[in-house]
Design an enzyme around this catalytic site. Structure first.
Site, PDB file in Angstrom:
ATOM      1  N   THR A  43       1.106  -1.082   0.114  1.00 19.33           N
ATOM      2  CA  THR A  43       0.664  -0.197  -0.256  1.00 19.33           C
ATOM      3  C   THR A  43       0.911   0.812  -0.141  1.00 19.33           C
ATOM      4  O   THR A  43       0.463   2.461  -0.945  1.00 19.33           O
ATOM      5  CB  THR A  43      -1.219   0.251   0.951  1.00 19.33           C
ATOM      6  OG1 THR A  43      -1.575  -1.044   1.151  1.00 19.33           O
ATOM      7  CG2 THR A  43      -1.873   1.317   1.050  1.00 19.33           C
ATOM      8  N   TYR A 106     -12.383  -5.534  -2.166  1.00 19.41           N
ATOM      9  CA  TYR A 106     -14.176  -4.789  -2.661  1.00 19.41           C
ATOM     10  C   TYR A 106     -14.766  -6.008  -2.984  1.00 19.41           C
ATOM     11  O   TYR A 106     -15.649  -5.439  -2.738  1.00 19.41           O
ATOM     12  CB  TYR A 106     -13.698  -4.220  -4.556  1.00 19.41           C
ATOM     13  CG  TYR A 106     -14.692  -3.753  -5.165  1.00 19.41           C
ATOM     14  CD1 TYR A 106     -15.208  -2.396  -4.367  1.00 19.41           C
ATOM     15  CD2 TYR A 106     -15.355  -4.151  -5.731  1.00 19.41           C
ATOM     16  CE1 TYR A 106     -16.625  -2.074  -5.350  1.00 19.41           C
ATOM     17  CE2 TYR A 106     -16.949  -4.205  -6.582  1.00 19.41           C
ATOM     18  CZ  TYR A 106     -16.904  -2.373  -5.971  1.00 19.41           C
ATOM     19  OH  TYR A 106     -18.236  -2.199  -6.864  1.00 19.41           O
ATOM     20  N   TYR A 132      -1.618 -10.794   4.846  1.00 23.98           N
ATOM     21  CA  TYR A 132      -1.945  -9.085   5.240  1.00 23.98           C
ATOM     22  C   TYR A 132      -3.254  -8.883   5.281  1.00 23.98           C
ATOM     23  O   TYR A 132      -4.034  -9.075   4.092  1.00 23.98           O
ATOM     24  CB  TYR A 132      -1.267  -8.210   4.271  1.00 23.98           C
ATOM     25  CG  TYR A 132      -1.701  -6.960   4.289  1.00 23.98           C
ATOM     26  CD1 TYR A 132      -1.695  -6.149   5.958  1.00 23.98           C
ATOM     27  CD2 TYR A 132      -1.049  -5.981   2.535  1.00 23.98           C
ATOM     28  CE1 TYR A 132      -1.985  -4.739   6.295  1.00 23.98           C
ATOM     29  CE2 TYR A 132      -0.949  -4.651   3.505  1.00 23.98           C
ATOM     30  CZ  TYR A 132      -1.273  -4.538   4.617  1.00 23.98           C
ATOM     31  OH  TYR A 132      -1.790  -2.418   4.896  1.00 23.98           O
ATOM     32  N   ARG A 137      -8.787  -1.169   5.016  1.00 30.22           N
ATOM     33  CA  ARG A 137      -8.346  -0.829   3.580  1.00 30.22           C
ATOM     34  C   ARG A 137      -9.038  -1.798   2.862  1.00 30.22           C
ATOM     35  O   ARG A 137      -9.378  -1.513   1.840  1.00 30.22           O
ATOM     36  CB  ARG A 137      -6.975  -1.736   3.091  1.00 30.22           C
ATOM     37  CG  ARG A 137      -6.099  -0.452   3.812  1.00 30.22           C
ATOM     38  CD  ARG A 137      -5.291   0.884   2.670  1.00 30.22           C
ATOM     39  NE  ARG A 137      -4.242   1.923   3.220  1.00 30.22           N
ATOM     40  CZ  ARG A 137      -4.408   2.648   2.328  1.00 30.22           C
ATOM     41  NH1 ARG A 137      -4.865   2.913   0.632  1.00 30.22           N
ATOM     42  NH2 ARG A 137      -3.400   3.423   2.457  1.00 30.22           N
ATOM     43  N   LYS A 160       0.698 -10.348   8.564  1.00 25.69           N
ATOM     44  CA  LYS A 160       0.985  -8.600   8.944  1.00 25.69           C
ATOM     45  C   LYS A 160      -0.309  -8.784   9.394  1.00 25.69           C
ATOM     46  O   LYS A 160      -1.467  -8.419   8.326  1.00 25.69           O
ATOM     47  CB  LYS A 160       1.518  -7.679   7.647  1.00 25.69           C
ATOM     48  CG  LYS A 160       1.593  -6.808   7.867  1.00 25.69           C
ATOM     49  CD  LYS A 160       1.018  -4.984   6.519  1.00 25.69           C
ATOM     50  CE  LYS A 160       1.795  -4.243   6.932  1.00 25.69           C
ATOM     51  NZ  LYS A 160       1.716  -2.960   6.259  1.00 25.69           N
ATOM     52  N   ILE A 202       5.568  -4.535   9.778  1.00 23.73           N
ATOM     53  CA  ILE A 202       5.984  -4.041   8.224  1.00 23.73           C
ATOM     54  C   ILE A 202       5.823  -2.992   8.820  1.00 23.73           C
ATOM     55  O   ILE A 202       4.334  -2.784   8.585  1.00 23.73           O
ATOM     56  CB  ILE A 202       5.187  -5.090   7.276  1.00 23.73           C
ATOM     57  CG1 ILE A 202       5.777  -6.776   7.167  1.00 23.73           C
ATOM     58  CG2 ILE A 202       5.380  -4.253   5.639  1.00 23.73           C
ATOM     59  CD1 ILE A 202       5.143  -7.199   6.117  1.00 23.73           C
TER      60      ILE A 202
END
Length: 290
Positions: A43, A106, A132, A137, A160, A202
Site C-alpha cells: 500500500t 472490494y 496481510y 482498506r 501482517k 511491517i
C-alpha cells in the site's frame, strides 16, 4: 523467517515515472540504519496505481539493489486470485525472498473464499507467503480461525495483522502457536502486539526513522522493556503525523521535506493539505529529522 522492523517502502516518482535512483538511495538508507527487510509494492508503495510492467520492475530493482543483505518481501496481492498468482510467480522469478498478499479488496469474499484464495496461491507458487489483513482498506476481516487453517500450509509463514485488535492478535497466536509469525500492521501497536507475541512490524514509519523503529523491536526482543517503551513514546508523534491523511501521502511529503525524494503521488492520491503539511513539518523538526 521474517522478523524485526521491515519497511513498507514507498515508490518514488519523478515526472510520472518510477525514480529508480531515489529508490536505490532509500534502500541504502534503510539497510545502513538497521532495517531488517524491504517490502516493495505494498500500500505504501502505491501498488494500486503501478502498471504491471512497473510493478515487475520495482520488485526486480529492489532485489538487485538489496543484494541479499536483507530479505525482500514483494507485495503481490490482488482482488483477483489469478492476478495474485501471476504477480507472486514473477516475484519468485525475480529472486524475492517472499511475497506479501493483502486480502482481496472490494469483492468482500467470505472466510471460505479467503481460505481458497490463499490456498490456490500457496499451491501455485513455492515461495514464503505473508498474509496481510487490513480490514480498513479491504472491507473484509480475515478471522483467526481462517488464519489457523492457512497456517497448515508450509509456505504460509507469517501474517501482517492490521485489524487494530489486540484481541484478534492474541487469538491468532493462541490458535497458531509457532506455525505462523505475527507482524504488526499498525506502527503504534508494534510494542503492544509484541507484548502478546508478535515478532516485529511491517512499518511505514521506518521510511523516515528506520534506526529507531529497528531499535524499538530489537530492544523488546532483547528483553529491555524500558528502552522499548521509551522508543515507542519517542516515535509516537511520528506515528500520528504519518496518518494525518491517507497513507502514503504524509510519508512521501515527509521524505520530500527530508530531501530524499520528490513527494510525487499518483491520482487519485493528491498532495497533503497545507494545514497538515505545516503540522507534519513541525513534527519532523521536533524529532530532528529536518
Amino acid at each position: 523467517m521474517f522478523t524485526g522492523s521491515l519497511v513498507a517502502i514507498v515508490t518514488p516518482f519523478q515526472n510520472g515515472r518510477v525514480d529508480e535512483r531515489a529508490l536505490g538511495d532509500l534502500i541504502e538508507f534503510q539497510i545502513a540504519n538497521g532495517t531488517d527487510g524491504i517490502v516493495p509494492c505494498g500500500t505504501s508503495g502505491e501498488s494500486a496505481t503501478l502498471s504491471y510492467e512497473e510493478h515487475h520492475r520495482v520488485v526486480a530493482f529492489c532485489v538487485e539493489a538489496v543484494r541479499r543483505r536483507v530479505p525482500v518481501i514483494a507485495g503481490t496481492g490482488s482482488n483477483s486470485t489469478d492476478e495474485a498468482i501471476a504477480l507472486t510467480k514473477h516475484a519468485k522469478s525475480a529472486g524475492a525472498d517472499g511475497a506479501l498478499l493483502i486480502t482481496p479488496y472490494y469483492n468482500k469474499p467470505t472466510q471460505e473464499g479467503l481460505y481458497r484464495h490463499y490456498k490456490a496461491i500457496a499451491e501455485a507458487v513455492d515461495l514464503p507467503l505473508v498474509l496481510y489483513n487490513i480490514p480498513g482498506r479491504t472491507s473484509v476481516n480475515m478471522l483467526p480461525a481462517t488464519v489457523a487453517r492457512l497456517a497448515s500450509f508450509r509456505t504460509i509463514v507469517a501474517i501482517k495483522e492490521g485489524s487494530g485488535s489486540l484481541q484478534q492478535v492474541s487469538e491468532i497466536i493462541q490458535a497458531c502457536g509457532d506455525r505462523i509469525t505475527v507482524l504488526s500492521g499498525d506502527d503504534p501497536l508494534t510494542l503492544p502486539m509484541m507484548a502478546v507475541g508478535a515478532k516485529g512490524v511491517i512499518t511505514v514509519t521506518a521510511n523516515i526513522a528506520p534506526r529507531d523503529m529497528a531499535a524499538l523491536v530489537d530492544a523488546f526482543s532483547a528483553g529491555d522493556l524500558q528502552e522499548a517503551k521509551r522508543l515507542h513514546y519517542k516515535l509516537y508523534p511520528l506515528f500520528t503525523a504519518l496518518f494525518y491523511e491517507t497513507n502514503p501521502i504524509p510519508v512521501k511529503e515527509a521524505l520530500g521535506l527530508m530531501g530524499k525524494i520528490q513527494p510525487e503521488l499518483r491520482l487519485p492520491l493528491c498532495p497533503l493539505s497545507s494545514e497538515n503539511r505545516d503540522k507534519l513539518a513541525r513534527a519532523l523538526k521536533d524529532y530532528g529529522l529536518i
